[in-house]
Design a protein around this motif. Sequence first.
Motif, PDB file in Angstrom:
ATOM      1  N   PRO A 182      14.565  41.157  61.165  1.00 49.58           N
ATOM      2  CA  PRO A 182      14.398  42.480  60.548  1.00 49.58           C
ATOM      3  C   PRO A 182      15.705  43.050  59.998  1.00 49.58           C
ATOM      4  O   PRO A 182      16.319  43.944  60.579  1.00 49.58           O
ATOM      5  N   TYR A 183      16.106  42.499  58.852  1.00 47.24           N
ATOM      6  CA  TYR A 183      17.307  42.985  58.164  1.00 47.24           C
ATOM      7  C   TYR A 183      17.022  43.005  56.667  1.00 47.24           C
ATOM      8  O   TYR A 183      16.850  41.952  56.039  1.00 47.24           O
ATOM      9  N   GLY A 184      16.928  44.186  56.072  1.00 49.43           N
ATOM     10  CA  GLY A 184      16.730  44.323  54.636  1.00 49.43           C
ATOM     11  C   GLY A 184      15.269  44.400  54.247  1.00 49.43           C
ATOM     12  O   GLY A 184      14.446  43.597  54.692  1.00 49.43           O
ATOM     13  N   PHE A 185      14.933  45.365  53.400  1.00 53.31           N
ATOM     14  CA  PHE A 185      13.557  45.533  52.927  1.00 53.31           C
ATOM     15  C   PHE A 185      13.104  44.327  52.116  1.00 53.31           C
ATOM     16  O   PHE A 185      12.030  43.770  52.349  1.00 53.31           O
ATOM     17  N   LEU A 227       0.233  54.670  57.589  1.00 51.45           N
ATOM     18  CA  LEU A 227       0.900  54.821  56.303  1.00 51.45           C
ATOM     19  C   LEU A 227       1.318  53.467  55.742  1.00 51.45           C
ATOM     20  O   LEU A 227       1.198  53.220  54.525  1.00 51.45           O
ATOM     21  N   PHE A 228       1.801  52.571  56.599  1.00 48.74           N
ATOM     22  CA  PHE A 228       2.109  51.207  56.160  1.00 48.74           C
ATOM     23  C   PHE A 228       0.864  50.558  55.553  1.00 48.74           C
ATOM     24  O   PHE A 228       0.943  49.892  54.513  1.00 48.74           O
ATOM     25  N   LYS A 229      -0.272  50.735  56.209  1.00 47.82           N
ATOM     26  CA  LYS A 229      -1.522  50.139  55.717  1.00 47.82           C
ATOM     27  C   LYS A 229      -1.909  50.743  54.368  1.00 47.82           C
ATOM     28  O   LYS A 229      -2.356  50.028  53.461  1.00 47.82           O
ATOM     29  N   GLU A 230      -1.725  52.038  54.212  1.00 45.81           N
ATOM     30  CA  GLU A 230      -2.051  52.686  52.942  1.00 45.81           C
ATOM     31  C   GLU A 230      -1.177  52.139  51.813  1.00 45.81           C
ATOM     32  O   GLU A 230      -1.669  51.871  50.705  1.00 45.81           O
ATOM     33  N   ILE A 231       0.111  51.963  52.083  1.00 45.41           N
ATOM     34  CA  ILE A 231       1.023  51.415  51.079  1.00 45.41           C
ATOM     35  C   ILE A 231       0.567  50.025  50.653  1.00 45.41           C
ATOM     36  O   ILE A 231       0.521  49.692  49.465  1.00 45.41           O
ATOM     37  N   ASN A 232       0.205  49.217  51.638  1.00 46.47           N
ATOM     38  CA  ASN A 232      -0.217  47.846  51.345  1.00 46.47           C
ATOM     39  C   ASN A 232      -1.557  47.819  50.606  1.00 46.47           C
ATOM     40  O   ASN A 232      -1.723  47.072  49.636  1.00 46.47           O
ATOM     41  N   GLY A 240       5.618  44.950  54.630  1.00 47.28           N
ATOM     42  CA  GLY A 240       4.878  44.585  55.828  1.00 47.28           C
ATOM     43  C   GLY A 240       5.314  45.429  57.017  1.00 47.28           C
ATOM     44  O   GLY A 240       6.304  46.162  56.957  1.00 47.28           O
ATOM     45  N   ASN A 241       4.570  45.311  58.099  1.00 43.06           N
ATOM     46  CA  ASN A 241       4.848  46.110  59.293  1.00 43.06           C
ATOM     47  C   ASN A 241       5.865  45.400  60.173  1.00 43.06           C
ATOM     48  O   ASN A 241       5.519  44.551  60.989  1.00 43.06           O
ATOM     49  N   TYR A 242       7.126  45.763  60.016  1.00 42.22           N
ATOM     50  CA  TYR A 242       8.196  45.264  60.879  1.00 42.22           C
ATOM     51  C   TYR A 242       8.750  46.399  61.746  1.00 42.22           C
ATOM     52  O   TYR A 242       9.921  46.409  62.105  1.00 42.22           O
ATOM     53  N   GLY A 243       7.854  47.329  62.064  1.00 49.56           N
ATOM     54  CA  GLY A 243       8.199  48.409  62.963  1.00 49.56           C
ATOM     55  C   GLY A 243       8.913  49.562  62.288  1.00 49.56           C
ATOM     56  O   GLY A 243       9.581  49.398  61.270  1.00 49.56           O
ATOM     57  N   MET A 244       8.748  50.739  62.867  1.00 46.46           N
ATOM     58  CA  MET A 244       9.581  51.868  62.473  1.00 46.46           C
ATOM     59  C   MET A 244      10.966  51.702  63.091  1.00 46.46           C
ATOM     60  O   MET A 244      11.985  52.033  62.483  1.00 46.46           O
ATOM     61  N   LEU A 245      10.970  51.142  64.312  1.00 52.20           N
ATOM     62  CA  LEU A 245      12.209  50.765  64.988  1.00 52.20           C
ATOM     63  C   LEU A 245      12.088  49.310  65.401  1.00 52.20           C
ATOM     64  O   LEU A 245      11.018  48.851  65.825  1.00 52.20           O
ATOM     65  N   ALA A 246      13.183  48.574  65.266  1.00 52.08           N
ATOM     66  CA  ALA A 246      13.184  47.162  65.642  1.00 52.08           C
ATOM     67  C   ALA A 246      14.530  46.784  66.241  1.00 52.08           C
ATOM     68  O   ALA A 246      15.567  47.329  65.845  1.00 52.08           O
ATOM     69  N   ALA A 247      14.511  45.854  67.175  1.00 53.72           N
ATOM     70  CA  ALA A 247      15.742  45.347  67.771  1.00 53.72           C
ATOM     71  C   ALA A 247      15.451  43.988  68.387  1.00 53.72           C
ATOM     72  O   ALA A 247      14.331  43.736  68.861  1.00 53.72           O
ATOM     73  N   GLY A 248      16.446  43.096  68.369  1.00 54.20           N
ATOM     74  CA  GLY A 248      16.212  41.793  68.961  1.00 54.20           C
ATOM     75  C   GLY A 248      17.413  40.883  68.925  1.00 54.20           C
ATOM     76  O   GLY A 248      18.447  41.192  68.313  1.00 54.20           O
ATOM     77  N   PHE A 249      17.267  39.750  69.575  1.00 51.93           N
ATOM     78  CA  PHE A 249      18.289  38.717  69.620  1.00 51.93           C
ATOM     79  C   PHE A 249      17.742  37.454  68.960  1.00 51.93           C
ATOM     80  O   PHE A 249      16.556  37.131  69.099  1.00 51.93           O
ATOM     81  N   TYR A 250      18.622  36.725  68.269  1.00 50.64           N
ATOM     82  CA  TYR A 250      18.216  35.465  67.634  1.00 50.64           C
ATOM     83  C   TYR A 250      19.404  34.510  67.607  1.00 50.64           C
ATOM     84  O   TYR A 250      20.561  34.909  67.810  1.00 50.64           O
ATOM     85  N   ASN A 251      19.123  33.216  67.331  1.00 47.87           N
ATOM     86  CA  ASN A 251      20.167  32.197  67.422  1.00 47.87           C
ATOM     87  C   ASN A 251      21.313  32.441  66.446  1.00 47.87           C
ATOM     88  O   ASN A 251      22.483  32.291  66.792  1.00 47.87           O
ATOM     89  N   GLY A 252      20.983  32.741  65.185  1.00 48.26           N
ATOM     90  CA  GLY A 252      22.013  33.090  64.218  1.00 48.26           C
ATOM     91  C   GLY A 252      22.342  32.037  63.183  1.00 48.26           C
ATOM     92  O   GLY A 252      23.071  32.320  62.231  1.00 48.26           O
ATOM     93  N   ALA A 270      16.026  50.591  61.627  1.00 44.05           N
ATOM     94  CA  ALA A 270      15.185  51.792  61.661  1.00 44.05           C
ATOM     95  C   ALA A 270      14.750  52.100  60.239  1.00 44.05           C
ATOM     96  O   ALA A 270      15.569  52.106  59.318  1.00 44.05           O
ATOM     97  N   THR A 271      13.466  52.322  60.046  1.00 49.56           N
ATOM     98  CA  THR A 271      12.951  52.676  58.727  1.00 49.56           C
ATOM     99  C   THR A 271      11.899  53.761  58.890  1.00 49.56           C
ATOM    100  O   THR A 271      11.183  53.801  59.904  1.00 49.56           O
ATOM    101  N   TYR A 272      11.825  54.643  57.914  1.00 52.17           N
ATOM    102  CA  TYR A 272      10.880  55.757  58.034  1.00 52.17           C
ATOM    103  C   TYR A 272      10.203  56.021  56.690  1.00 52.17           C
ATOM    104  O   TYR A 272      10.861  56.393  55.714  1.00 52.17           O
TER     105      TYR A 272
END
Length: 470
Positions: A182-185, A227-232, A240-252, A270-272
Amino acid sequence: MNLGFRRLVMATVVSGLFSGMSSIAYADSTNDLVQALISKGVLTEEEGALLMKGRSNEVEVQKKKESKSWTSRVNIRGYVQNRVTKMIGDDGDDRANPVDLWSDRSVGTDESINSDKNFLIRRARIIIFGDFGDHLSYYIQPDFASSAGTTGNIAQLRDAYGDINIDKARVHRVRVGQSKVPYGFENLQSSSNRLAMDRVDALNSAVRDERDTGAFYYYTPENIQALFKEINDKGLKHSGNYGMLAAGFYNGQGANRSDVNDNYHFVARATYPWKTESGQIYEAGIQAYSGDYQPSTGAYRRTATTSVTAPGVFTKDSVTTTKGIKDERVGVSFIMYPQPFGIQAEWNWGTTPGLDVAQNRIEEKHLQGGYVQAMYKIDNFQFLDTNGTLIPFIKWQYFDGYNKAEQNAPKNEVNDWELGVEWQLAPEVEIMAEYHRMKRNNLVTGNRAGTQDYQSFTADAIRVQVQYNF
């Protein structure tokens, strides 16, 4: 035949019919039949209730059994993108300075590393997805148009993850597996839904193939889900629905690649979205990630006649490392969805591994860049027997940075313009054409004998894509 006897016969017949019917398939029709017999006086209400006694429980049990069947939990969809490119003008015809667009092998000249620049299947995706119970959603997506060396149309995994829905409303969920970071629209926006041919280098260089293996938490309140569904549903080019707030760990290290330095990357976003009284929908977001990235290295040509060995990888303290170089960014996003006019813009800044050609070493470098895109959505565009949507657009992108995922993390300076139009002639068919003015670096290592690697080039191209959705 007296009334009591007739009722007895009818009740026996109806009861026999019920016993031979599938509960789930005929639940509604059997109830209607009983009600009809009661209304015509053939059965009393007491007799009808007696016949239906226990049927409700049977129906519910049968529904639960069938809902657990894997066939009722599997959905399949997909898309195919076919491309062709025509270079225009004489830019890039210099053998000593070939043209290669790293994100699309159909772009180039006769002097490019892939000299056959005719038709190309850019993507061929089949997506298998669904829900199993209230707490698990799954998503598997292979691509059958990947490449390995000079061989194309090879199957490769893109996504394979499960969403653990902590609550039934799916406000809280944890995604585990290989998925988009979850980085970048635009990175999160599906390639089947994006207007321009390719994602911009400034943000796409953050995560190779936009994906990695990890675990991500998503928080999406029910009103934001709606609202996400209405946009789509309105076809407004959502991510797509990648959360209003997101956080996580990944290998990189990117999709389909193992971790090489025992170091996790951390990402937060964070997206609103909001809707004004006029009905116009906007969205604004901020995202950031941090970790250490270990680039791949190899010999390259510093000049047309001089080859050098693979560069060393150094920390900011000039110490050779195999544990990676600081890799961190922060970015902002803003979208005014096309209703009918729209704007989409993103920018990011950060630190990344980058090649210093003069010293033949990869070290910590700074980067910045982004894009601005304007579009106009024209619904009910009719041509012959079609009634579709036309979306003309113009896009400018800029990048002053390095592509860490390419061999030797070479310098990449981009200043491109795109002018195009997407025609959705039907939900299952889209045609897109654009003029692309390129001013950027060739990121291919070992392009041609006697050719300097990582040179900048300027070129013009007409690019066309036909997409099938199924």
